[in-house]
Design a protein around this motif. Structure first.
Motif, PDB file in Angstrom:
ATOM      1  N   HIS A  18       1.010   3.959  -3.220  1.00 27.53           N
ATOM      2  CA  HIS A  18       0.794   5.396  -3.061  1.00 27.53           C
ATOM      3  C   HIS A  18       1.920   6.194  -3.703  1.00 27.53           C
ATOM      4  O   HIS A  18       1.699   7.293  -4.238  1.00 27.53           O
ATOM      5  CB  HIS A  18       0.679   5.741  -1.577  1.00 27.53           C
ATOM      6  N   SER A  72       0.818  -1.209   0.000  1.00 28.12           N
ATOM      7  CA  SER A  72       0.000   0.000   0.000  1.00 28.12           C
ATOM      8  C   SER A  72       0.858   1.268   0.000  1.00 28.12           C
ATOM      9  O   SER A  72       0.545   2.242  -0.687  1.00 28.12           O
ATOM     10  CB  SER A  72      -0.940  -0.001   1.210  1.00 28.12           C
ATOM     11  N   THR A 105      -3.281   3.221   5.492  1.00 28.46           N
ATOM     12  CA  THR A 105      -4.253   4.203   4.999  1.00 28.46           C
ATOM     13  C   THR A 105      -5.501   3.454   4.540  1.00 28.46           C
ATOM     14  O   THR A 105      -5.448   2.264   4.192  1.00 28.46           O
ATOM     15  CB  THR A 105      -3.689   5.011   3.821  1.00 28.46           C
ATOM     16  N   TRP A 106      -6.622   4.182   4.525  1.00 29.51           N
ATOM     17  CA  TRP A 106      -7.863   3.548   4.081  1.00 29.51           C
ATOM     18  C   TRP A 106      -7.759   3.125   2.621  1.00 29.51           C
ATOM     19  O   TRP A 106      -8.234   2.042   2.248  1.00 29.51           O
ATOM     20  CB  TRP A 106      -9.037   4.512   4.265  1.00 29.51           C
ATOM     21  N   SER A 107      -7.150   3.963   1.795  1.00 28.98           N
ATOM     22  CA  SER A 107      -7.036   3.619   0.376  1.00 28.98           C
ATOM     23  C   SER A 107      -6.164   2.373   0.181  1.00 28.98           C
ATOM     24  O   SER A 107      -6.485   1.491  -0.625  1.00 28.98           O
ATOM     25  CB  SER A 107      -6.452   4.797  -0.403  1.00 28.98           C
ATOM     26  N   GLY A 108      -5.053   2.300   0.929  1.00 30.23           N
ATOM     27  CA  GLY A 108      -4.195   1.126   0.827  1.00 30.23           C
ATOM     28  C   GLY A 108      -4.892  -0.134   1.289  1.00 30.23           C
ATOM     29  O   GLY A 108      -4.772  -1.198   0.664  1.00 30.23           O
ATOM     30  N   HIS A 167      -1.092   6.183  -9.950  1.00 31.97           N
ATOM     31  CA  HIS A 167      -2.303   5.408 -10.233  1.00 31.97           C
ATOM     32  C   HIS A 167      -2.100   4.360 -11.316  1.00 31.97           C
ATOM     33  O   HIS A 167      -2.606   3.238 -11.213  1.00 31.97           O
ATOM     34  CB  HIS A 167      -3.440   6.355 -10.633  1.00 31.97           C
ATOM     35  N   THR A 208      -0.308   1.450 -10.016  1.00 30.74           N
ATOM     36  CA  THR A 208      -1.078   0.792  -8.959  1.00 30.74           C
ATOM     37  C   THR A 208      -1.935  -0.329  -9.534  1.00 30.74           C
ATOM     38  O   THR A 208      -2.138  -1.378  -8.900  1.00 30.74           O
ATOM     39  CB  THR A 208      -1.962   1.819  -8.225  1.00 30.74           C
ATOM     40  N   LEU A 219      -8.119  -0.674   1.289  1.00 33.82           N
ATOM     41  CA  LEU A 219      -9.162  -1.014   0.320  1.00 33.82           C
ATOM     42  C   LEU A 219      -8.570  -1.669  -0.924  1.00 33.82           C
ATOM     43  O   LEU A 219      -9.157  -2.604  -1.484  1.00 33.82           O
ATOM     44  CB  LEU A 219      -9.952   0.246  -0.060  1.00 33.82           C
ATOM     45  N   LEU A 220      -7.405  -1.180  -1.363  1.00 36.87           N
ATOM     46  CA  LEU A 220      -6.761  -1.811  -2.513  1.00 36.87           C
ATOM     47  C   LEU A 220      -6.332  -3.239  -2.182  1.00 36.87           C
ATOM     48  O   LEU A 220      -6.442  -4.143  -3.018  1.00 36.87           O
ATOM     49  CB  LEU A 220      -5.549  -0.984  -2.948  1.00 36.87           C
TER      50      LEU A 220
END
Length: 586
Positions: free
Chosen positions: A409, A405, A516-519, A413, A416, A521-522
């Motif tokens: 980041h 994650s 992180t939330w984005s990490g 993108h 990713t 979630l990925l």
């Protein structure tokens, strides 16, 4: 404590020498105990030095310090990344020795101490390469590590396949080492130095990059990328993993391949990262292109394997491509993420190979079709194999998830997408094996044509097929998986890793490394995709037949060493072509 750094190499070498000297007079239990004790002592020393590595320590072995600014001795560097790799190599060596405790079936005419002695020399080579501060001795340890790896891969000399795999390994990696040595010779001719930092200063003093610098860069990196099994230098790795003993596979995929990526990071940062070296944009282009190619090819080939050890080997190639992308973007945050990713991946991959070894020694096969439903009784092994797959997918709280994650980041993108897709495909392949081998899900294999490379009827590594799996063979992978989870949740570990990496590579700058939330979630998305791919593969096995576009990739893994040498030359030319524009512009 800098004077203790050489003991990371001297300790295992001395232990190996004593085991060989004792020969057949030493009982097997005593030889294995001594091997574990020496390996554990070296690991403890590496950890102690790692905890005291700020600021980094430099030691000139034998007090042969520079004279009038020119180096005349051997320099070792005790910084966070180097000592971290040495500690990782030592701990995995200890895990491999513990895993093989009193079960490994020695070939005829071998004494009890031969295998632990070779493992200790392997450990010494990896530790020496990790802390080497000059290019020539990095090459020496590089070759020590390689030569022992050849011997360990072909350890069963009575099996032609093992000898052939070891020979392929030896030829391809030796050519990579010769390329590296020629590159070192060019750099010495330009600067008159072998210490990495002093070579860097010498190149900067000479002016901008030219053809000699480009040639040296390409040759040195060729040797390192061969060791890292980066496409198209990768062909030796699946062949070696298919025949190497399980404890050796744990080290090859758990740390040796990662040392190649570490070498790229170290050499560029200390030798070529300056006005007289290779422009950053050219290195980024070369590493990102090669890393993406490696990740995609590794994932595709992983999916279409049915030989479990080959499948795991290709997943190593795929994740090595992700490591290389992270290093290639040249961002401190990406370096931190890759370091954590490597820690988590080492535990996961070593545990998966350990579980594959249990299948081989229990059922005499690592063929997914031949083993369909036969391992239902091994519920604990099934749970660990599934957990390893989730770790490859990047499911929190594994260390692979945190490292991935953070790296995602940093890389942006577009890249990713590569991280998510490659993680999903490799993890999906491992989950598919779990469902078919341990749960017996899906149609019987006789009903459908499968995918590549049988592993049925292989010879177990034990004295006979196991009727009961020894505790050491289950405890070790369980601890490795627990360590991978700890790398993601241990309080303060991510910050310590970031500080050590950036202190060594970025002048002490500290980046923010945290969940992180984005990490998260990925990581969850790649895990769900992996589960979906595995479900489709189990319920519709006809989809596992390789499509027409994938057949050329399968044919390239021909097993002929001449083909692999040709691809090594192609890879060297490709690396030069990707780097050339910036040098010409300079």
């Amino acid at each position: 404590m800098g004077h203790l750094l050489p003991l990371l190499v001297a300790g295992p070498l001395l232990g190996a020498a004593l085991l060989v000297a004792a020969g057949r007079r030493l009982p097997r239990a005593a030889a294995e105990t001594a091997g574990c004790a020496v390996s554990a002592g070296t690991a403890a020393l590496a950890l102690v030095l790692l905890l005291n590595s700020s600021p980094p320590r430099v030691e000139w072995v034998g007090a042969w310090t520079p004279v009038n600014g020119h180096s005349v001795g051997i320099v070792v560097v005790g910084d966070g990344p180097g000592l971290g790799m040495a500690a990782l190599a030592s701990l995995l060596t200890l895990a491999a020795l513990a895993y093989s405790w009193h079960y490994f079936d020695e070939p005829p005419r071998r004494h009890a101490g031969s295998f632990p002695a070779l493992m200790l020399v392997f450990q010494a080579g990896m530790c020496g390469f990790s802390i080497a501060g000059d290019l020539f001795n990095a090459f020496v340890f590089f070759e020590l590590m390689s030569v022992v790896a050849y011997a360990l891969t072909g350890y069963r000399i009575d099996e032609p396949r093992a000898v052939q795999g070891a020979l392929t390994f030896a030829v391809v990696n030796s050519l990579g080492a010769y390329a590296m040595l020629m590159g070192i010779g060019l750099l010495y001719g330009r600067t008159g130095e072998l210490a990495m930092s002093q070579i860097g200063r010498g190149l900067d003093a000479h002016g901008g990059p030219d053809a000699l610098v480009l040639a040296a860069f390409v040759l040195v990196l060729t040797g390192l990328l061969v060791k890292a099994a980066v496409v198209p230098f990768h062909f030796w790795l699946p062949d070696a993993h298919a025949v190497a003993p399980t404890p050796v596979c744990m080290l090859l995929s758990g740390v040796m391949v990662e040392l190649g990526v570490f070498g790229v990071w170290r050499v560029y940062g200390t030798v070529f990262d300056g006005p007289g070296g290779v422009p950053a944009a050219d290195l980024e282009r070369a590493l990102v292109v090669l890393g993406t190619l490696t990740a995609v090819v590794g994932a595709v080939m992983c999916w279409y394997q049915r030989h479990i050890k080959r499948l795991l080997a290709y997943s190593t190639i795929a994740h090595t491509g992700l490591f290389l992308i992270g290093v290639g973007v040249l961002k401190p945050e990406a370096d931190d993420g890759v370091a954590l990713y490597v820690l988590g991946h080492a535990g996961v991959k070593a545990a998966l190979f350990a579980c594959a070894g249990i299948l081989l020694d229990r059922y005499g096969s690592v063929d997914e079709r031949a083993l369909h439903g036969r391992a239902r009784r091994l519920k604990g092994v099934a749970a660990m194999f599934a957990a390893g797959a989730l770790g490859l997918a990047g499911l929190p709280p594994f260390g692979t998830a945190l490292g991935k994650s953070v790296t995602e980041h940093a890389v942006g993108h577009a890249l990713t997408v590569v991280y998510v897709a490659v993680s999903a495909v490799t993890a999906g392949a491992v989950l598919r094996v779990t469902a078919r081998v341990f749960l017996g899900l899906g149609p019987r294999p006789e009903e459908h044509a499968g995918y590549e490379t049988t592993g049925a009827g292989e010879r177990p590594e034990t004295r006979g097929r196991l009727t009961r799996v020894p505790d050491t063979m289950t405890v070790v992978p369980a601890l490795l998986l627990a360590a991978s989870v700890a790398a993601g949740v241990a309080p303060g570990l991510a910050r310590v890793v970031a500080h050590a990496v950036n202190e060594a590579g970025s002048g002490g700058a500290l980046t923010s490394v945290h969940w992180t939330w984005s990490g998260a979630l990925l990581g969850l998305a790649s895990t769900l995709a992996a589960v979906g791919l595995a479900a489709v593969a189990v319920t519709r096995p006809r989809l596992l037949a390789a499509p027409a576009w994938a057949l050329p990739l399968r044919r390239l893994q021909s097993g002929h060493v001449g083909d692999y040498v040709a691809w090594l030359l192609v890879g060297t030319a490709l690396l030069g072509a990707l780097t050339l524009p910036g040098v010409l512009g300079a």
